[in-house]
Design an enzyme around this catalytic site. Structure first.
Site, PDB file in Angstrom:
ATOM      1  N   ASP A 175      -6.716  -2.166  -1.851  1.00 52.51           N
ATOM      2  CA  ASP A 175      -6.591  -0.919  -1.095  1.00 52.51           C
ATOM      3  C   ASP A 175      -7.438  -0.949   0.181  1.00 52.51           C
ATOM      4  OD1 ASP A 175      -6.535   1.871  -0.337  1.00 52.51           O
ATOM      5  OD2 ASP A 175      -5.991   2.336  -2.400  1.00 52.51           O
ATOM      6  N   CYS A 227      -2.471   6.552   1.345  1.00 51.82           N
ATOM      7  CA  CYS A 227      -2.176   5.788   0.131  1.00 51.82           C
ATOM      8  C   CYS A 227      -0.804   6.092  -0.469  1.00 51.82           C
ATOM      9  CB  CYS A 227      -3.256   6.047  -0.914  1.00 51.82           C
ATOM     10  SG  CYS A 227      -4.933   5.730  -0.322  1.00 51.82           S
TER      11      CYS A 227
END
Length: 518
Positions: free
Chosen positions: A16, A56
């Site tokens: 991430d 995200c």
């Protein structure tokens, strides 16, 4: 190198918030990523790979559906993904593989048809349909925290999730010019825990085809690393951010940039910090960058463990490996932190694809300069498994590049979308208050130019040959008027070519049913 025969495995990895420049294999001046460098030397690395959306939730919606965000329309965290859109897990499951999830997918499930009390209606952190969540690590991180409690850690409020566990250890040694370590030991960190879970599971899957989606949360903030990773990089030696003399000066470029400088708090990146992230001084930015690189190197270290297991267990040459990220990180560039705005740092992400078959030997060690996008991951994986790619998929398989080829009709630009509706009240507009449907930012970027179209704000245009740092907006420069028009038209044509075509290939007329071939 032998051909994949009876067993075909897929290891699909995301880390991430990993920037596209943060690999030593692409020439980063300080980062050390030996495991990923070794993978790239035996695989194909895509230097100009871009996400199609951020943050995200939107980025993973695109990654898993293979659809551009203007089609799937899950463009902000918490904005539901229409259940009619299929995804990678569902396609793989139809083909006979059970898609196992270690981590999370940040999916906002379609609330229609769900009762009011269904927990899925209250979170953007549900699991995408089709996945079997072996270890679901949302921001609550219950599995990791349960492991820490079992090991004797004193967790004051286990229900608070992961972020408090990145508080610095007051008894730890502080890095010169940097931060102290987290109080969680390196062998018990979130990254180490998730890797342990994957290795334990794969140990009992040998000889059986498997599909694993391994999603590390790091180097996502809070930017604090366990010892010794918190001291892996000297803040005095990390590259300085790419930015103007002040946030105020850079903010004059565009009202969106000025508004983001005001809107984003530093506490989103450093626990207990105060003030806007844009106000962080040079020393603070250097300390954050050092911590970020430490977190990235920790992920690389644990990926090395996974790769070693595959080699030692004889599965290396049966496994397609894809390493990428959901989106990038500004990391102080342009006085910004996070994934936001229109600059390359938020959209440029890494991609390494290792096809183990002999047909890919010609692509080993290759670094591709063509523009690739997140929508290309789904067709790449499905193509390698020999499964059909859904007609509505917007991406294209990257396997020809892995085989040493370059398709003649490949795209010449990257495209991405950002919706700032969650901070629209902080974005000043000379046209008055922005409505929710006026917060879209669509970018088209090729090797020479970059055009940014904003729904309710002025556009931007950058001459990347003259100004690679994107400091000079040329959208109102008469010398560029023709190019601005040409890129706006190119962007419109691209959008029109990629409209939803779920049923557009079917014609019902004159008593017959006609379906166009794929």
């Amino acid at each position: 190198m032998r051909e994949v025969a009876g067993v075909a495995n897929v290891l699909f990895i995301t880390a991430d918030q990993w920037r596209g420049d943060t690999l030593s294999a692409v020439g980063h001046p300080c980062i050390r990523t030996p495991a990923l460098d070794a993978l790239a030397a035996d695989a194909t690395l895509f230097r100009r790979h871009y996400t199609n959306a951020y943050p995200c939730g939107p980025s993973r919606a695109t990654l898993l559906t293979g659809l551009y965000p203007h089609t799937h329309r899950s463009v902000r965290n918490g904005m539901p993904l229409d259940a009619r859109h299929g995804n990678l897990a569902q396609e793989v499951r139809r083909g006979g593989w059970e898609p196992l999830l270690f981590g999370y997918t940040d999916t906002s499930l379609d609330p229609r048809g769900r009762p009011p009390g269904d927990p899925a209606r209250d979170t953007y952190e549900s699991v995408a349909p089709g996945f079997t969540p072996v270890m679901n690590l949302s921001e609550l991180s219950r599995g990791w925290i349960a492991d820490l409690l079992a090991k004797g850690y004193d967790i004051a409020e286990p229900g608070q999730g992961r972020e408090p566990l990145y508080d610095p250890d007051p008894a730890g040694e502080t890095a010169p010019g940097g931060f102290g370590p987290t109080r969680i030991r390196a062998e018990d960190s979130e990254t180490a825990f998730l890797t342990d879970q994957v290795l334990r599971h794969l140990a009992v899957r040998q000889g059986q085809p498997w599909f694993v989606h391994l999603t590390y949360v790091c180097p996502h903030p809070p930017f604090a690393a366990p010892a010794p990773w918190h001291m892996a990089y000297d803040p005095a030696a990390v590259p300085a951010p790419l930015r103007g003399p002040s946030a105020a000066a850079e903010g004059e470029q565009h009202p969106l940039l000025a508004g983001l400088h005001r809107a984003v708090p530093l506490s989103k990146f450093l626990n207990h910090a105060e003030g806007p992230a844009s106000a962080l001084d040079a020393a603070g930015v250097a300390a954050v960058r050092a911590a970020y690189y430490g977190l990235a190197s920790e992920v690389d270290h644990h990926l090395g463990r996974v790769f070693d297991f595959l080699r030692q267990s004889g599965q290396w040459d049966d496994t397609l490996i894809v390493f990428t990220s959901d989106h990038g990180e500004q990391l102080g560039d342009h006085h910004l932190f996070g994934k936001l705005g229109y600059f390359d740092q938020s959209a440029h992400i890494p991609l390494i694809v290792r096809d183990p078959r002999a047909a890919a030997d010609a692509g080993r060690g290759r670094q591709v300069d063509g523009f690739t996008e997140s929508v290309d991951i789904l067709p790449t994986i499905l193509g390698w498994l020999g499964l059909p790619v859904p007609r509505q998929c917007d991406g294209r398989a990257l396997l020809p590049f892995c085989h040493g080829e370059t398709p003649g009709d490949w795209r010449d630009a990257a495209h991405w979308f950002y919706d700032f509706g969650n901070v629209r009240e902080r974005i000043e507009s000379e046209h008055g208050r922005l409505q929710g449907n006026e917060c879209g930012v669509q970018v088209i970027r090729d090797a020479r130019r970059k055009y940014v179209h904003c729904t309710g704000l002025p556009p931007l245009f950058f001459d990347l040959e003259r100004d690679p740092g994107e400091f000079e907006d040329r959208s109102r420069d008469p010398a560029y008027a023709g190019e601005v028009l040409a890129y706006a038209q190119k962007l419109l044509s691209w959008r029109m070519r990629h409209e939803d075509r779920t049923l557009s290939h079917i014609t019902l007329e004159g008593g017959y049913f006609e379906e166009e071939p794929s």
